[in-house]
Design a protein around this motif. Structure first.
Motif, PDB file in Angstrom:
ATOM      1  N   ILE A   1      44.901  39.678  53.637  1.00  0.00           N
ATOM      2  CA  ILE A   1      45.788  39.191  52.575  1.00  0.00           C
ATOM      3  C   ILE A   1      45.428  37.765  52.208  1.00  0.00           C
ATOM      4  N   ALA A   2      45.213  36.930  53.215  1.00  0.00           N
ATOM      5  CA  ALA A   2      44.869  35.528  52.955  1.00  0.00           C
ATOM      6  C   ALA A   2      43.552  35.425  52.193  1.00  0.00           C
ATOM      7  N   GLN A   3      42.583  36.230  52.565  1.00  0.00           N
ATOM      8  CA  GLN A   3      41.277  36.189  51.894  1.00  0.00           C
ATOM      9  C   GLN A   3      41.411  36.535  50.410  1.00  0.00           C
ATOM     10  N   ILE A   4      42.204  37.547  50.108  1.00  0.00           N
ATOM     11  CA  ILE A   4      42.369  37.950  48.708  1.00  0.00           C
ATOM     12  C   ILE A   4      43.130  36.897  47.914  1.00  0.00           C
ATOM     13  N   VAL A   5      44.215  36.386  48.458  1.00  0.00           N
ATOM     14  CA  VAL A   5      45.000  35.390  47.713  1.00  0.00           C
ATOM     15  C   VAL A   5      44.185  34.119  47.509  1.00  0.00           C
TER      16      VAL A   5
ATOM     17  N   ASP B   1      49.780  38.254  40.281  1.00  0.00           N
ATOM     18  CA  ASP B   1      48.333  38.093  40.472  1.00  0.00           C
ATOM     19  C   ASP B   1      47.913  38.599  41.849  1.00  0.00           C
ATOM     20  N   ALA B   2      48.667  38.190  42.869  1.00  0.00           N
ATOM     21  CA  ALA B   2      48.339  38.575  44.238  1.00  0.00           C
ATOM     22  C   ALA B   2      48.494  40.079  44.435  1.00  0.00           C
ATOM     23  N   GLU B   3      49.585  40.625  43.946  1.00  0.00           N
ATOM     24  CA  GLU B   3      49.824  42.069  44.085  1.00  0.00           C
ATOM     25  C   GLU B   3      48.687  42.879  43.484  1.00  0.00           C
ATOM     26  N   GLU B   4      48.277  42.514  42.279  1.00  0.00           N
ATOM     27  CA  GLU B   4      47.232  43.267  41.588  1.00  0.00           C
ATOM     28  C   GLU B   4      45.907  43.217  42.344  1.00  0.00           C
ATOM     29  N   ALA B   5      45.505  42.042  42.799  1.00  0.00           N
ATOM     30  CA  ALA B   5      44.233  41.916  43.502  1.00  0.00           C
ATOM     31  C   ALA B   5      44.281  42.614  44.863  1.00  0.00           C
ATOM     32  N   LEU B   6      45.402  42.507  45.554  1.00  0.00           N
ATOM     33  CA  LEU B   6      45.534  43.161  46.849  1.00  0.00           C
ATOM     34  C   LEU B   6      45.475  44.676  46.710  1.00  0.00           C
ATOM     35  N   GLU B   7      46.111  45.212  45.687  1.00  0.00           N
ATOM     36  CA  GLU B   7      46.053  46.662  45.500  1.00  0.00           C
ATOM     37  C   GLU B   7      44.628  47.115  45.210  1.00  0.00           C
TER      38      GLU B   7
ATOM     39  N   ASP C   1      34.740  42.956  50.052  1.00  0.00           N
ATOM     40  CA  ASP C   1      34.701  42.701  51.490  1.00  0.00           C
ATOM     41  C   ASP C   1      35.942  43.252  52.180  1.00  0.00           C
ATOM     42  N   VAL C   2      37.114  42.959  51.621  1.00  0.00           N
ATOM     43  CA  VAL C   2      38.370  43.399  52.240  1.00  0.00           C
ATOM     44  C   VAL C   2      38.498  44.914  52.191  1.00  0.00           C
ATOM     45  N   ALA C   3      38.043  45.527  51.111  1.00  0.00           N
ATOM     46  CA  ALA C   3      38.135  46.985  51.007  1.00  0.00           C
ATOM     47  C   ALA C   3      37.390  47.667  52.150  1.00  0.00           C
ATOM     48  N   THR C   4      36.295  47.088  52.607  1.00  0.00           N
ATOM     49  CA  THR C   4      35.560  47.645  53.743  1.00  0.00           C
ATOM     50  C   THR C   4      36.400  47.583  55.009  1.00  0.00           C
ATOM     51  N   THR C   5      37.077  46.461  55.216  1.00  0.00           N
ATOM     52  CA  THR C   5      37.960  46.329  56.380  1.00  0.00           C
ATOM     53  C   THR C   5      39.121  47.309  56.291  1.00  0.00           C
TER      54      THR C   5
ATOM     55  N   ALA D   1      41.014  34.032  47.205  1.00  0.00           N
ATOM     56  CA  ALA D   1      40.020  34.368  46.186  1.00  0.00           C
ATOM     57  C   ALA D   1      40.621  34.361  44.791  1.00  0.00           C
ATOM     58  N   VAL D   2      41.868  34.791  44.672  1.00  0.00           N
ATOM     59  CA  VAL D   2      42.547  34.725  43.375  1.00  0.00           C
ATOM     60  C   VAL D   2      42.643  33.269  42.922  1.00  0.00           C
ATOM     61  N   ALA D   3      42.999  32.395  43.848  1.00  0.00           N
ATOM     62  CA  ALA D   3      43.118  30.968  43.512  1.00  0.00           C
ATOM     63  C   ALA D   3      41.773  30.376  43.100  1.00  0.00           C
ATOM     64  N   GLU D   4      40.698  30.868  43.700  1.00  0.00           N
ATOM     65  CA  GLU D   4      39.365  30.319  43.433  1.00  0.00           C
ATOM     66  C   GLU D   4      38.606  31.098  42.359  1.00  0.00           C
ATOM     67  N   ASP D   5      39.266  32.107  41.786  1.00  0.00           N
ATOM     68  CA  ASP D   5      38.652  32.944  40.747  1.00  0.00           C
ATOM     69  C   ASP D   5      37.378  33.617  41.261  1.00  0.00           C
ATOM     70  N   GLU D   6      37.439  34.125  42.488  1.00  0.00           N
ATOM     71  CA  GLU D   6      36.307  34.822  43.097  1.00  0.00           C
ATOM     72  C   GLU D   6      36.779  36.159  43.669  1.00  0.00           C
ATOM     73  N   VAL D   7      37.539  36.901  42.863  1.00  0.00           N
ATOM     74  CA  VAL D   7      38.232  38.081  43.354  1.00  0.00           C
ATOM     75  C   VAL D   7      37.276  39.217  43.691  1.00  0.00           C
ATOM     76  N   ASP D   8      36.292  39.464  42.863  1.00  0.00           N
ATOM     77  CA  ASP D   8      35.457  40.659  43.020  1.00  0.00           C
ATOM     78  C   ASP D   8      34.783  40.727  44.387  1.00  0.00           C
ATOM     79  N   ALA D   9      34.189  39.654  44.813  1.00  0.00           N
ATOM     80  CA  ALA D   9      33.499  39.648  46.108  1.00  0.00           C
ATOM     81  C   ALA D   9      34.480  39.833  47.256  1.00  0.00           C
ATOM     82  N   ALA D  10      35.635  39.185  47.146  1.00  0.00           N
ATOM     83  CA  ALA D  10      36.633  39.308  48.204  1.00  0.00           C
ATOM     84  C   ALA D  10      37.178  40.726  48.278  1.00  0.00           C
ATOM     85  N   VAL D  11      37.431  41.324  47.124  1.00  0.00           N
ATOM     86  CA  VAL D  11      37.933  42.695  47.099  1.00  0.00           C
ATOM     87  C   VAL D  11      36.939  43.636  47.763  1.00  0.00           C
TER      88      VAL D  11
END
Length: 418
Positions: A384-388, A330-336, A402-406, A390-400
């Motif tokens: 990494i912490a923000q994405i993981v 789960d973490a790998e997929e969202a982080l990528e 945000d992190v993609a900009t960074t 978000a996966v736990a909280e089922d809020e991946v899209d917004a986190a992705v």
């Protein structure tokens, strides 16, 4: 890197190659076994030596036309000696696994015994996993890291060796974040009257730079990859005492391989030359500092690290305490998706499938090559912490998003292959 000649011949392949360049430029490569080689190494690896058949060894080839192949292989060997020492070095193995194969082929008979670290505890397929030839040809038992500390219990390894009576004890690992105490594995091998194979594949460059203890001069055989922390042509090496030189050379060719990949050996020669420098020593030290900064930051975010930290280039995160419902997959997929490329990984005491395990493994070599410092690595840890989370909280899209900009900002600050 436009690959114009490829495009003229094969646009589909050219499109994929250009896409891969852009992927590497615009995302953070954190697979612990990956790195970015120099453009000089890339050029050497794509040289006309790919046309050359050079079965045999310098001065003793089975084909004519090997004058320059001899020069390059001799340079690679000479530079390897400068980096690691040792009596004899074979630079022809196509990979670290084939380097290990050469040692087994030279020293073992089918049914002989290997003692090595379990894959789920940080070992490697070529150390005896049943899916690999080693697990199919040899009798294998495996030791584990201590479940609580995450460290190797060297006394337990010695006891296991005395009980099992192996022919070879294997050290060196693919997901062990601590310093390997080669001498203690040697004591275990000596207690069983066994040979000792030290596989430094992941830390070849760290050993060359003197920021990790060397197994050369301790173990009977040392193998390594040449494209991870050493940033050279893709392949492997075997280092051994002179008494084993002929057996190893015969096991590499003709025992396990045909013609050597001379274009890759050219890449090894160039990369080894680059590593014989003060700049590379600084790089290797920074690689460790960056991994430690990343690990510390993840711990500040509440993540559990196997062994509590790292001494080398990688951190191994056990998600079960901090994020029990998040798998490594789960973490790998969202982080990528956000532009951070690392891998799901088993952890000691794994309770899930190896195909979707409980941990993630992150390495610092490639980012350090791009010029990342500890501050940048802390930012990566935050991402990494923000994405993981978000996966736990089922809020991946917004986190992705945000992190993609960074990630875009970090890539722009640390350009690759301009």
């Amino acid at each position: 890197m436009n690959y114009d000649a490829v495009r003229e011949s094969d646009p589909a392949v050219a499109d994929a190659l250009v896409g891969e360049v852009e992927r590497q430029r615009n995302s953070l490569q954190m697979i612990a076994s990956e790195n970015h080689v120099s453009e000089a190494v890339l050029e050497a690896q794509s040289s006309v030596l790919t046309n050359n058949y050079a079965e045999g060894y310098p001065g003793a080839r089975y084909y004519a036309g090997c004058e320059y192949a001899d020069d390059i292989e001799e340079l690679a060997i000479e530079r390897a000696h400068e980096l690691w020492g040792g009596d004899h070095i074979n630079v022809q193995p196509h990979s670290g696994t084939q380097a290990n194969q050469a040692v087994y082929l030279a020293m073992l008979e089918p049914g002989d015994k290997i003692l090595s670290l379990d894959l789920t505890h940080g070992g490697h397929l070529s150390h005896g996993h049943p899916a690999n030839f080693t697990g199919q040809l040899y009798e294998v038992e495996q030791y584990e890291v201590d479940a609580e500390s995450g460290y190797i219990d060297y006394d337990a390894v010695r006891e296991h060796a005395e009980e099992f009576d192996p022919d070879i004890v294997v050290s060196g690992y693919s997901a062990y974040p601590r310093t390997v105490e080669w001498e203690k594995i040697q004591e275990a091998a000596d207690a069983a009257g066994a040979l000792h194979l030290a596989d430094m594949a992941h830390i070849t460059g760290l050993v060359a730079a003197g920021v990790h203890p060397s197994p050369v001069g301790v173990a009977d055989f040392v193998t390594g990859s040449t494209h991870k922390t050493i940033r050279s042509g893709r392949g492997g090496i075997v280092i051994c005492d002179e008494e084993y030189a002929d057996d190893i050379d015969k096991a590499v060719f003709p025992g396990g391989q045909g013609g050597p990949l001379m274009h890759n050996i050219a890449g090894k020669a160039v990369g080894f030359g680059e590593a014989n420098s003060e700049e590379f020593e600084e790089y290797a030290a920074q690689t460790i500092e960056n991994a430690q900064a990343l690990g510390d930051r993840l711990q500040e975010h509440g993540f559990t690290l196997v062994s509590g930290g790292t001494d080398n280039h990688l951190v191994l995160v056990d998600l079960r305490d901090s994020h029990p419902d998040v798998t490594g997959g789960d973490a790998e997929e969202a982080l990528e998706e956000a532009g951070i490329v690392l891998n799901a990984n088993t952890v000691p005491g794994e309770t899930r499938s190896p195909f979707n395990p409980s941990g993630i493994r992150a390495g610092s070599p490639a980012l350090t090559t791009r010029g990342f410092d500890t501050d940048a690595m802390e930012t990566v840890g935050d991402c990494i912490a923000q994405i993981v989370d978000a996966v736990a909280e089922d809020e991946v899209d917004a986190a992705v998003e945000d992190v993609a900009t960074t990630v875009d900002d970090l890539c722009a600050e640390h350009p690759l292959y301009e």
